[in-house]
Write a protein that holds these residues in place. Structure first.
Motif, PDB file in Angstrom:
ATOM      1  N   THR A  54      44.514  86.954 -20.048  1.00 19.99           N
ATOM      2  CA  THR A  54      43.833  85.709 -20.393  1.00 19.99           C
ATOM      3  C   THR A  54      44.145  84.642 -19.357  1.00 19.99           C
ATOM      4  O   THR A  54      45.222  84.643 -18.741  1.00 19.99           O
ATOM      5  N   ASP A  55      43.197  83.768 -19.155  1.00 17.49           N
ATOM      6  CA  ASP A  55      43.440  82.630 -18.266  1.00 17.49           C
ATOM      7  C   ASP A  55      43.441  81.330 -19.056  1.00 17.49           C
ATOM      8  O   ASP A  55      43.348  80.246 -18.505  1.00 17.49           O
ATOM      9  N   GLY A  56      43.528  81.437 -20.383  1.00 13.71           N
ATOM     10  CA  GLY A  56      43.541  80.257 -21.240  1.00 13.71           C
ATOM     11  C   GLY A  56      44.890  79.567 -21.232  1.00 13.71           C
ATOM     12  O   GLY A  56      45.889  80.108 -20.749  1.00 13.71           O
ATOM     13  N   PRO A  57      44.956  78.369 -21.809  1.00 19.44           N
ATOM     14  CA  PRO A  57      46.205  77.592 -21.800  1.00 19.44           C
ATOM     15  C   PRO A  57      47.248  78.092 -22.805  1.00 19.44           C
ATOM     16  O   PRO A  57      48.422  77.763 -22.690  1.00 19.44           O
ATOM     17  N   VAL A  58      46.821  78.912 -23.814  1.00 20.21           N
ATOM     18  CA  VAL A  58      47.747  79.408 -24.838  1.00 20.21           C
ATOM     19  C   VAL A  58      47.708  80.938 -24.832  1.00 20.21           C
ATOM     20  O   VAL A  58      46.632  81.539 -24.847  1.00 20.21           O
ATOM     21  N   ILE A  59      48.873  81.544 -24.820  1.00 20.20           N
ATOM     22  CA  ILE A  59      48.978  83.006 -24.770  1.00 20.20           C
ATOM     23  C   ILE A  59      49.940  83.474 -25.852  1.00 20.20           C
ATOM     24  O   ILE A  59      51.025  82.892 -26.033  1.00 20.20           O
ATOM     25  N   THR A  78      53.158  81.112 -25.929  1.00 25.33           N
ATOM     26  CA  THR A  78      53.514  80.416 -24.695  1.00 25.33           C
ATOM     27  C   THR A  78      52.337  79.597 -24.189  1.00 25.33           C
ATOM     28  O   THR A  78      51.172  79.887 -24.489  1.00 25.33           O
ATOM     29  N   THR A  79      52.658  78.576 -23.403  1.00 26.48           N
ATOM     30  CA  THR A  79      51.631  77.706 -22.824  1.00 26.48           C
ATOM     31  C   THR A  79      51.863  77.597 -21.325  1.00 26.48           C
ATOM     32  O   THR A  79      52.977  77.816 -20.837  1.00 26.48           O
ATOM     33  N   GLN A  80      50.794  77.272 -20.610  1.00 29.05           N
ATOM     34  CA  GLN A  80      50.908  77.134 -19.164  1.00 29.05           C
ATOM     35  C   GLN A  80      51.469  75.777 -18.757  1.00 29.05           C
ATOM     36  O   GLN A  80      51.776  75.560 -17.599  1.00 29.05           O
ATOM     37  N   THR A  84      55.993  68.104 -24.662  1.00 26.65           N
ATOM     38  CA  THR A  84      57.141  67.321 -25.114  1.00 26.65           C
ATOM     39  C   THR A  84      56.904  66.689 -26.472  1.00 26.65           C
ATOM     40  O   THR A  84      57.833  66.412 -27.208  1.00 26.65           O
ATOM     41  N   SER A  85      55.640  66.443 -26.824  1.00 29.18           N
ATOM     42  CA  SER A  85      55.344  65.750 -28.077  1.00 29.18           C
ATOM     43  C   SER A  85      55.527  66.664 -29.287  1.00 29.18           C
ATOM     44  O   SER A  85      56.307  66.361 -30.187  1.00 29.18           O
ATOM     45  N   ASP A  86      54.807  67.769 -29.345  1.00 32.48           N
ATOM     46  CA  ASP A  86      54.879  68.675 -30.496  1.00 32.48           C
ATOM     47  C   ASP A  86      54.877  70.117 -29.993  1.00 32.48           C
ATOM     48  O   ASP A  86      53.818  70.688 -29.749  1.00 32.48           O
ATOM     49  N   VAL A 123      48.283  76.077 -30.649  1.00 32.03           N
ATOM     50  CA  VAL A 123      49.121  74.924 -30.318  1.00 32.03           C
ATOM     51  C   VAL A 123      48.229  73.682 -30.349  1.00 32.03           C
ATOM     52  O   VAL A 123      47.172  73.644 -29.691  1.00 32.03           O
ATOM     53  N   SER A 124      48.661  72.703 -31.134  1.00 31.39           N
ATOM     54  CA  SER A 124      47.857  71.488 -31.295  1.00 31.39           C
ATOM     55  C   SER A 124      47.624  70.808 -29.946  1.00 31.39           C
ATOM     56  O   SER A 124      48.551  70.622 -29.153  1.00 31.39           O
ATOM     57  N   GLY A 125      46.381  70.472 -29.692  1.00 33.42           N
ATOM     58  CA  GLY A 125      46.024  69.800 -28.454  1.00 33.42           C
ATOM     59  C   GLY A 125      45.682  70.720 -27.308  1.00 33.42           C
ATOM     60  O   GLY A 125      45.120  70.283 -26.299  1.00 33.42           O
ATOM     61  N   LEU A 126      46.014  72.016 -27.440  1.00 34.90           N
ATOM     62  CA  LEU A 126      45.736  72.964 -26.358  1.00 34.90           C
ATOM     63  C   LEU A 126      44.741  74.044 -26.768  1.00 34.90           C
ATOM     64  O   LEU A 126      43.996  74.563 -25.942  1.00 34.90           O
ATOM     65  N   GLY A 127      44.752  74.430 -28.042  1.00 34.09           N
ATOM     66  CA  GLY A 127      43.820  75.452 -28.494  1.00 34.09           C
ATOM     67  C   GLY A 127      44.504  76.711 -28.988  1.00 34.09           C
ATOM     68  O   GLY A 127      45.719  76.733 -29.250  1.00 34.09           O
ATOM     69  N   GLU A 128      43.714  77.777 -29.115  1.00 30.72           N
ATOM     70  CA  GLU A 128      44.196  79.041 -29.669  1.00 30.72           C
ATOM     71  C   GLU A 128      44.325  80.097 -28.582  1.00 30.72           C
ATOM     72  O   GLU A 128      43.629  80.058 -27.557  1.00 30.72           O
ATOM     73  N   SER A 129      45.194  81.043 -28.857  1.00 33.45           N
ATOM     74  CA  SER A 129      45.369  82.173 -27.947  1.00 33.45           C
ATOM     75  C   SER A 129      44.355  83.272 -28.274  1.00 33.45           C
ATOM     76  O   SER A 129      43.797  83.295 -29.378  1.00 33.45           O
ATOM     77  N   PRO A 130      44.096  84.186 -27.344  1.00 33.60           N
ATOM     78  CA  PRO A 130      43.336  85.387 -27.703  1.00 33.60           C
ATOM     79  C   PRO A 130      44.133  86.201 -28.723  1.00 33.60           C
ATOM     80  O   PRO A 130      45.364  86.155 -28.749  1.00 33.60           O
TER      81      PRO A 130
END
Length: 200
Positions: A54-59, A78-80, A84-86, A123-130
């Motif tokens: 995946t090349d998404g922000p959440v894995i 994991t996130t790319q 720091t917030s949540d 992850v809130s603000g980043l989206g969902e993983s595959p």
């Protein structure tokens, strides 16, 4: 190594472990995601592994190999980029929320067949993983342990019952004949005694 797309990739032998290695370099989501397994020259194949790129922000990081019943399975969201917030993550199984972890890591304790399914995280603000498929297998049988299949068990019963009935009938006939012979011998001995007593 063979993929579901019909591609066959050669594997390199690792002599010190007698294992084969199939490196996938510069993996891309559209071309390298899929099911993988290895085959030998006889066509015998290994377990199937699902490999997701995946090349998404959440894995969601999950075991690539099937888990054994009773094992603990660790899922990591994991996130790319660092948050720091949540930093917490929501984990889903088959589309239903199963928990929220502040460390973005969830452990499935003592997994069973009911834990098998599609998992994902958000992850809130980043989206969902595959979604990733978590597979659970029964523990391997110990050497010498043999479980009879239902058809085999039925065939054993069908063959065994007539044998048991025949054995019981033969035993009853045998002991019945012996008892009859014993009573006949007793009658003969009594009649001989009577004849001898009546003789002058």
């Amino acid at each position: 190594m063979r993929t579901t797309k019909g591609e066959v990739k050669p594997c390199l032998s690792k002599k010190e472990t007698a294992a084969w290695q199939c490196p996938i370099t510069l993996a891309y989501p559209n071309s390298d995601s899929g099911l993988y397994w290895c085959e030998n020259e006889l066509g015998e194949r290994s377990n199937t592994l699902k490999f997701t790129v995946t090349d998404g922000p959440v894995i969601l990081e999950s075991p690539s190999r099937p888990a054994t019943e009773g094992d603990n399975v660790i899922l990591r969201c994991t996130t790319q980029e660092d948050l720091t917030s949540d930093p917490s993550a929501d984990f889903y199984k088959d589309g239903a929320l199963v928990g929220t972890e502040p460390t973005r890591e969830m452990t499935l304790h003592g997994v069973s067949a009911g834990d098998e399914g599609l998992y994902g995280c958000r992850v809130s603000g980043l989206g969902e993983s595959p979604q990733s498929w978590v597979r659970v297998e029964a523990p391997p049988l110990s050497p010498g342990h043999n479980i009879l299949s239902v058809p085999r068990l039925v065939s054993h019963v069908i063959v065994g019952i007539p044998f048991l009935v025949t054995t019981v009938l033969l035993a009853l006939i045998y002991y019945g004949d012996r008892a009859t012979a014993r009573r006949a011998n007793q009658k003969r001995s009594i009649s001989h005694r009577v004849v001898m007593d009546m003789a002058p």
